[in-house]
Design an enzyme around this catalytic site. Structure first.
Site, PDB file in Angstrom:
ATOM      1  N   HIS A 262       0.831  -1.213   0.000  1.00  0.00           N
ATOM      2  CA  HIS A 262       0.000   0.000   0.000  1.00  0.00           C
ATOM      3  C   HIS A 262       0.865   1.261   0.000  1.00  0.00           C
ATOM      4  CE1 HIS A 262       0.288  -0.329   4.534  1.00  0.00           C
ATOM      5  NE2 HIS A 262       0.422   0.984   4.405  1.00  0.00           N
TER       6      HIS A 262
ATOM      7  N   ASP B  92       0.431  -7.582   1.226  1.00  0.00           N
ATOM      8  CA  ASP B  92       0.815  -6.199   1.491  1.00  0.00           C
ATOM      9  C   ASP B  92       2.335  -6.039   1.596  1.00  0.00           C
ATOM     10  OD1 ASP B  92       0.577  -3.546   1.937  1.00  0.00           O
ATOM     11  OD2 ASP B  92      -0.258  -3.705   3.957  1.00  0.00           O
TER      12      ASP B  92
ATOM     13  N   SER C  41       4.498   4.300   9.966  1.00  0.00           N
ATOM     14  CA  SER C  41       5.287   3.100  10.277  1.00  0.00           C
ATOM     15  C   SER C  41       5.074   1.996   9.257  1.00  0.00           C
ATOM     16  CB  SER C  41       4.934   2.588  11.676  1.00  0.00           C
ATOM     17  OG  SER C  41       3.567   2.237  11.746  1.00  0.00           O
TER      18      SER C  41
END
Length: 984
Positions: free
Chosen positions: A125, A156, A238
């Site tokens: 992402h 991801d 993060s």
């Protein structure tokens, strides 16, 4: 293209408004997407850990030391010291909307996994599905460009490439990936760019290894994998952080967390990232297989309720004593390989004869079987079913190209979107990933599937391209479309296809070798088909009580204006309203500037709800909120009637007939009376200066219909138009973020001097006073120094209005003449008590004026200013920033114009957005070279090589100077220039 961002900060701020598409990279509380509105699989709310959109660190913040959540042992300290050298802060732009991702600028984290070849692991992402542009900052603050080499279609994670030779002042090292070391109870540290900090270290303990992938709501979501759960409380920025153990190995990848503030985070296991990295190192293709079925981990008790037999449960528990559940089919895509074979609720027992309970093993089998078949044993309601299913290529159903045409962008429907809404990928319709330009649909900027255009099917991108190639410029075609959230409803609309502002149809194709997207022109626009005359009749309102008054319906036409570029701070790209025909023989129409804000637009004029013809702007009044447009009357064979305009002003208390168009664009009528005629002060939009009416008398009436109608007239019983009823654009609400509109009347005598010139074929070149005025009563005038003689004269000469005008604001750049606080008594010998008394300014270079200034009566010559310079006639789009001369609204609200380079808007995902070129700022210099105007600016930036840093000296709207450094990007954001052709 997205051009919002109406803020006025010195540094970048999160500019997302409530109407924007949710940004999954943002944590709630910093403009993030709150998944609590969606139903997540595990009943929890989640966010993806990206930085606050557009937040830039100040230098003090960027020097923040490493922080640990608790006091660490010497062992942990040594591990952290080694690990932080491999962690990088990623600053990136997803340059356009694509698939599940909106265009954005943000920050995240990554870490080096191969120092020799230069590979960084981060989240998918972050890398995004579409065009990516970014750079990485290492622990010693060295910077280098990064390019995507791989983004997984489902999971991801993504891999970025950098040039190791670019890092000269520190030895490069890599974190070793050890997915096998992730265990329950293991103490871990999350090292990353957390909450916008350069580096922070958060501690945690792994609590689960077998949770399902979190659902983030709309947009990108991981699936068909387990996630690791821990308590670490990581926040925005993060994303892509390494999760390290005491030995300094990366054992997981930070991905998401809860949106409700709970200290719970979710990490992606590294099994599949490690496999992809090994393939890339060897120069091999990363094969990914799929049967288009989503599986979920479900505990044994639930599996039993679905029909799992005791025999198979015993066999599974014996083979996998630590397992507590099995894989169950959750979503099977229609028309996919598993359709009509697997059903939702089927329990997976074996794959190719092998007992199987884990995603990792299932992935491995599918990835090694692309183009082949696999054999499944599933249980359905206690019965065993043996199935043979073809394995498809997951990359083939993940879009890697898109087409830009008519201001919008399109690609094939992705597996991500199809899985989220359980729809078939095949023949679903072409997906509109950027619903703009000719394909700007109501209610949503994304999620639309185009079914047909011009009655030709568009099941996929290739079909769509062929259909669009055959449509000439400015054609109006029937478009049918669905939304992914409502596949039951087929919407039908008529779209005006623009092929002149964006004449080329462009194809963009992902290049995993360079990390860029390659653009090619695939079709030129077909020329405009000459329009032909058409006939029509107006509706009859036979039941109306005032037949001559309602016959004014034959003087109304509907106006639709589309703005391809956002200029002058105007908030909308499309507006619809009505205009009044003032000369049917010449096709002249008067309408509100809230509908036609500037002349860089396409105008459609609809006559009698039947004939649609093009229009063009003839004149825009700088003060009185109206524009005059023209259509070709030879194309209209309808009984259009020129409105008869009253030359005598309407009076307060006078009865009149209100004829307007309501929110449904239907005519309404009511008998009413004029309640007031007063000088209005439309509030200025402080955040986004844009055109507003000033120094104008407005009419209000006693009917509730008036507030619901944005267009109309006040008309006498004999059909004479006494006033226009117009929409006035006002301020932007600080609470709702919405633009306030006012509906007021404008008496027709104020129009006549201008209209008479235009009817004679003369475009008026007006001169105006460069001030904003407000009314004062006699009590105020006396206190400001107006003598009793003047007060008595006001009362005598204007018994209806005992008022004078005070200068409220002087426009920037025009300091000689009137000053703030001046009370105007006469101009050219005429007492000024009404706005119409100021009409002498239109034709005079100077006005002989008597004023009261600082309680003293003074005689001065007041210069007027030409209005030609007020309208924007040139715009430059540079690195995603839209630049032009400061328009009139800016000059009205600012005390000093710092340069002729005003930032009007910026595109999301652009360098302008990334580096904080906020709207309402002024650019005064490029690389220390003064740039007072656009010519100087264009000359200097043309000297800058592509992908090179340069400096901009900037002044904010509030007179705060600062310097921005930014990198030029001609590949995704080439410089464009729009110049008005005065001959047209």
């Amino acid at each position: 293209m997205n051009q919002n961002g109406d803020t006025r900060p010195k540094r970048k701020q999160p500019p997302t408004t409530s109407s924007d598409r949710p940004m999954k990279q943002l944590k709630p509380g910093t403009e993030a997407f709150d998944a609590s509105e969606e139903n997540s699989t595990n009943g929890d709310d989640y966010y993806l850990n990206g930085a606050a959109n557009g937040v830039e660190l100040d230098s003090e913040e960027s020097r923040t030391p490493h922080v640990a959540a608790t006091a660490d042992t010497a062992e942990w300290q040594a591990t952290i010291e080694r690990a932080v050298k491999n962690v990088v802060s990623i600053h990136f732009c997803q340059t356009c909307s694509f698939d599940t991702d909106a265009a954005l600028s943000s920050e995240a984290t990554g870490f080096v996994v191969d120092a020799e070849k230069g590979y960084i692991l981060t989240n998918r992402h972050v890398v995004g599905a579409g065009p990516f542009w970014g750079y990485a900052i290492f622990e010693n603050h060295e910077e280098c460009d990064v390019y995507p080499v791989y983004r997984d279609p489902v999971h991801d994670f993504g891999i970025l490439r950098f040039d190791p030779k670019a890092i000269k002042y520190m030895p490069l090292a890599a974190l070793e990936l050890r997915p096998d070391l992730a265990r329950v109870g293991a103490e871990i540290r999350v090292i990353g760019n957390d909450a916008g900090e350069k580096l922070s270290i958060l501690s945690g303990v792994i609590s689960r290894l077998d949770r399902n992938a979190p659902e983030y709501g709309e947009g990108y979501c991981d699936f068909n994998t387990n996630y690791i759960q821990a308590a670490a409380a990581a926040t925005g920025g993060s994303s892509g952080s390494p999760v390290v153990n005491l030995d300094g190995y990366a054992i997981a990848l930070q991905a998401g967390g809860r949106a409700d503030g709970a200290a719970t985070d979710y990490f992606l296991p590294l099994d599949r990232p490690l496999r992809a990295l090994d393939c890339i190192r060897r120069g091999e293709h990363v094969s990914r297989g799929t049967i288009q079925c989503q599986w979920m981990l479900k505990p044994f008790d639930e599996c039993r309720r679905l029909g799992l037999t005791p025999e198979w449960e015993a066999a599974i528990r014996k083979s996998f004593p630590k397992e507590t559940g099995m894989l169950v089919a959750e979503i099977v895509l229609p028309k996919g390989p598993a359709d009509l074979k697997i059903e939702e609720g089927d329990i997976l027992i074996k794959v190719n004869g092998e007992l199987l309970t884990q995603f990792i093993r299932l992935d491995a089998i599918l990835d090694s079987s692309v183009g082949g078949k696999i054999k499944l044993l599933v249980q359905r309601g206690g019965e065993d079913l043996n199935l043979e299913i073809d394995v498809g290529d997951l990359h083939a159903i993940t879009p890697d190209r898109f087409v830009s045409v008519a201001g919008a962008a399109f690609h094939d429907l992705s597996y991500q979107q199809a899985r989220l809404y359980a729809v078939a990928i095949k023949d679903a319709g072409v997906y509109c990933c950027e619903a703009a330009g000719s394909f700007r649909f109501e209610s949503s900027d994304c999620g639309w599937l185009i079914q047909t255009i011009d009655n030709k099917p568009t099941p996929d991108l290739d079909s769509f391209i062929e259909v669009m190639k055959a449509i000439p410029d400015r054609s109006r075609v029937v478009v049918t479309y669905k939304h992914l959230k409502d596949m039951h409803t087929i919407n039908t609309g008529i779209n005006l296809i623009d092929r002149h502002w964006t004449s080329k149809m462009r194809m963009a194709v992902r290049n995993d070798v360079t990390g860029l997207w390659d653009f090619t022109d695939i079709a030129d626009a077909l020329p405009l088909v000459p329009p032909v005359p058409r006939r029509a009749n107006f509706i009859r309102m036979e039941s109306a009580k005032y037949p001559e008054a309602v016959d004014v319906v034959r003087s109304f036409v509907r106006i639709a204006a589309s703005m391809p570029v956002k200029l002058d701070g105007f908030p909308r790209a499309k507006k619809i309203g009505f205009g009044l025909v003032i000369d049917a023989d010449k096709g002249l129409v008067i309408t509100s500037r809230a509908f036609v804000p500037y002349d860089l637009c396409d105008i459609s004029v609809t006559v009698a709800d039947s004939i649609i013809v093009d229009g063009k702007v003839v004149f825009m009044h700088p003060l009185q909120n109206y524009a005059i447009i023209q259509y070709d009357p030879k194309l209209v064979q309808a009984p259009v009637k020129s409105a008869k305009l009253a030359s005598k002003p309407i009076k307060q208390g006078e009865e009149t007939i209100f004829f307007g168009f309501n929110q449904n664009l239907r005519p309404v009528i009511a008998k009413t009376a004029v309640t007031d005629i007063t000088t209005v002060a439309i509030p200025a939009s402080t955040a986004t200066p844009r055109y507003r009416a000033v120094n104008v008398d407005a009419v209000t009436v006693d009917t509730g219909l008036a507030s619901h109608c944005g267009s109309g007239v006040l008309v006498a019983e004999d059909g004479t138009v006494q006033a226009l009823w117009l929409t006035y654009l006002g301020e932007r609400s600080a609470h709702s973020g919405k633009d306030v509109e006012y509906h007021l009347g404008l008496a027709t005598p104020m129009l006549l001097p201008v209209l008479s010139q235009i009817q004679e074929g003369i475009v008026p070149k007006l001169r105006i006073l460069n001030v904003e005025i407000s009314t004062i009563q006699m009590s105020q005038a006396r206190l400001m120094g107006v003598s009793e003689e003047w007060i008595e004269r006001v009362e005598t000469e204007d018994p209806e209005r005992h008022q004078l005008f005070m200068v409220r604001k002087v426009d920037a750049g025009h300091q000689n003449g009137l000053q703030e606080g001046d009370v105007i008594l006469t101009m050219n010998g005429t007492l000024v008590t009404r706005i119409t008394d100021l009409d002498v300014m239109y034709t005079n270079n100077e006005l002989d004026t008597i004023i009261v200034r600082k309680r003293g009566e003074t005689h001065i010559m007041v210069p007027t200013v030409p209005t030609e310079e007020f309208e924007t006639d040139r715009a430059v789009i540079f690195c995603g920033a839209i630049l032009h001369r400061p328009h009139q609204a800016v000059r009205q609200q600012i005390s000093k114009v710092h340069s002729d380079i005003y930032i009007s808007a910026r595109m999301r995902g652009s360098p302008a957005y990334q580096y904080g070129l906020a709207p309402t700022n002024f650019i005064t210099a490029v690389n220390a070279v003064p740039t007072p105007d656009l010519d100087a600016f264009v000359r200097e930036v043309n000297k800058i090589p592509d992908n090179t840093y340069f400096r901009l000296k900037i002044m904010t709207f509030d007179n705060v100077p600062w310097v921005a450094t930014m990198k030029k990007n001609d590949h995704y954001f080439p410089m464009l220039e729009f110049v008005k052709d005065t001959e047209q």
